[in-house]
Design a protein around this motif. Structure first.
Motif, PDB file in Angstrom:
ATOM      1  N   CYS A 104       0.848  -1.183   0.000  1.00 59.86           N
ATOM      2  CA  CYS A 104       0.000   0.000   0.000  1.00 59.86           C
ATOM      3  C   CYS A 104       0.889   1.240   0.000  1.00 59.86           C
ATOM      4  CB  CYS A 104      -0.929  -0.016   1.207  1.00 59.86           C
ATOM      5  SG  CYS A 104      -2.051  -1.426   1.222  1.00 59.86           S
TER       6      CYS A 104
ATOM      7  N   ASN B 171      -4.952   4.952   0.664  1.00 57.84           N
ATOM      8  CA  ASN B 171      -6.063   4.732  -0.253  1.00 57.84           C
ATOM      9  C   ASN B 171      -5.778   3.782  -1.410  1.00 57.84           C
ATOM     10  OD1 ASN B 171      -7.411   6.609   1.313  1.00 57.84           O
ATOM     11  ND2 ASN B 171      -6.745   8.301   0.045  1.00 57.84           N
ATOM     12  N   THR B 172      -4.523   3.471  -1.718  1.00 59.82           N
ATOM     13  CA  THR B 172      -4.192   2.662  -2.889  1.00 59.82           C
ATOM     14  C   THR B 172      -3.267   1.515  -2.507  1.00 59.82           C
ATOM     15  OG1 THR B 172      -4.378   4.593  -4.312  1.00 59.82           O
ATOM     16  CG2 THR B 172      -3.190   2.716  -5.202  1.00 59.82           C
TER      17      THR B 172
ATOM     18  N   LYS C 235      -1.486  -2.316  -4.169  1.00 66.68           N
ATOM     19  CA  LYS C 235      -1.222  -3.278  -5.244  1.00 66.68           C
ATOM     20  C   LYS C 235      -1.203  -4.659  -4.595  1.00 66.68           C
ATOM     21  CE  LYS C 235      -0.163  -0.505  -8.738  1.00 66.68           C
ATOM     22  NZ  LYS C 235      -0.818  -0.540 -10.020  1.00 66.68           N
TER      23      LYS C 235
ATOM     24  N   THR D 131     -14.486   0.380  -1.595  1.00 65.78           N
ATOM     25  CA  THR D 131     -13.237   0.027  -2.270  1.00 65.78           C
ATOM     26  C   THR D 131     -13.496  -0.398  -3.707  1.00 65.78           C
ATOM     27  OG1 THR D 131     -12.258  -0.659  -0.174  1.00 65.78           O
ATOM     28  CG2 THR D 131     -11.220  -1.498  -2.172  1.00 65.78           C
TER      29      THR D 131
ATOM     30  N   THR E 190      -5.229  -3.622  -8.342  1.00 69.26           N
ATOM     31  CA  THR E 190      -5.023  -2.318  -7.729  1.00 69.26           C
ATOM     32  C   THR E 190      -6.318  -1.981  -7.009  1.00 69.26           C
ATOM     33  OG1 THR E 190      -3.529  -1.580  -9.475  1.00 69.26           O
ATOM     34  CG2 THR E 190      -4.526   0.126  -8.117  1.00 69.26           C
ATOM     35  N   THR E 191      -6.214  -1.564  -5.752  1.00 69.09           N
ATOM     36  CA  THR E 191      -7.405  -1.201  -4.987  1.00 69.09           C
ATOM     37  C   THR E 191      -7.306   0.255  -4.572  1.00 69.09           C
ATOM     38  OG1 THR E 191      -6.537  -1.780  -2.804  1.00 69.09           O
ATOM     39  CG2 THR E 191      -7.509  -3.560  -4.087  1.00 69.09           C
ATOM     40  N   THR E 192      -8.433   0.933  -4.618  1.00 68.89           N
ATOM     41  CA  THR E 192      -8.493   2.327  -4.175  1.00 68.89           C
ATOM     42  C   THR E 192      -9.775   2.531  -3.375  1.00 68.89           C
ATOM     43  OG1 THR E 192      -9.559   2.997  -6.229  1.00 68.89           O
ATOM     44  CG2 THR E 192      -7.173   3.262  -6.123  1.00 68.89           C
TER      45      THR E 192
END
Length: 117
Positions: free
Chosen positions: A31, A35-36, A38, A98, A113-115
C-alpha cells in the motif's frame, strides 16, 4: 545396503512432489498510501485484505479476499466482502467503498489495484 538407497529415493520423490504444491499459493500486498494498494494473489486461499473495504473503519482490516479461479487473458472470479465478483484485465468492481481493478489476469493468479476514498 539397498534399503537406505530406496528410502533416500523415496524421500527425494516426496520432496519433489511437495515443493511444487506448496509453491502454488502466493500473496503480496503493498500500500503506497492509505487509499491505494497493489495486490498479487496466486492460488485459492483466503488472505487478509490490507485495508478495510469500508473507509470509515480506519487502516486495520479484518476483511478477507481470495481468488476462486482465473484463466490467462480471461476472467477472474474473486470472493471479497462476502460476495463473488468477476473481472477481466482492466475492469473493476466495487466492494463497499473500495474499487478493485484487475490489472493482470493469469492462470490461477491475478494482480489487483485497490483504491478507496
Amino acid at each position: 545396503m539397498r534399503r537406505p538407497v530406496r528410502a533416500l529415493v523415496s524421500a527425494a520423490a516426496l520432496t519433489a512432489l511437495a515443493v511444487p504444491l506448496g509453491a502454488c499459493d502466493r500473496w503480496s500486498s503493498k500500500c503506497d498510501t492509505d487509499n491505494t494498494c497493489k495486490i498479487l494473489i496466486q492460488g485459492d486461499q483466503f488472505h487478509d485484505f490490507p485495508r478495510p473495504y469500508d473507509k470509515d473503519h480506519g487502516l486495520k482490516s479484518a476483511d478477507r479476499i481470495r481468488l476462486v479461479s482465473a484463466t490467462q487473458g480471461g476472467e477472474a472470479l474473486i470472493q471479497a466482502g462476502g460476495v463473488e465478483s468477476t473481472c477481466t484485465q482492466g475492469s473493476s468492481f466495487q466492494i463497499v467503498d473500495t474499487t478493485i481493478t484487475c490489472d493482470v489476469v493469469g492462470d490461477d493468479k491475478v494482480e489487483l489495484t485497490t483504491t478507496r476514498p
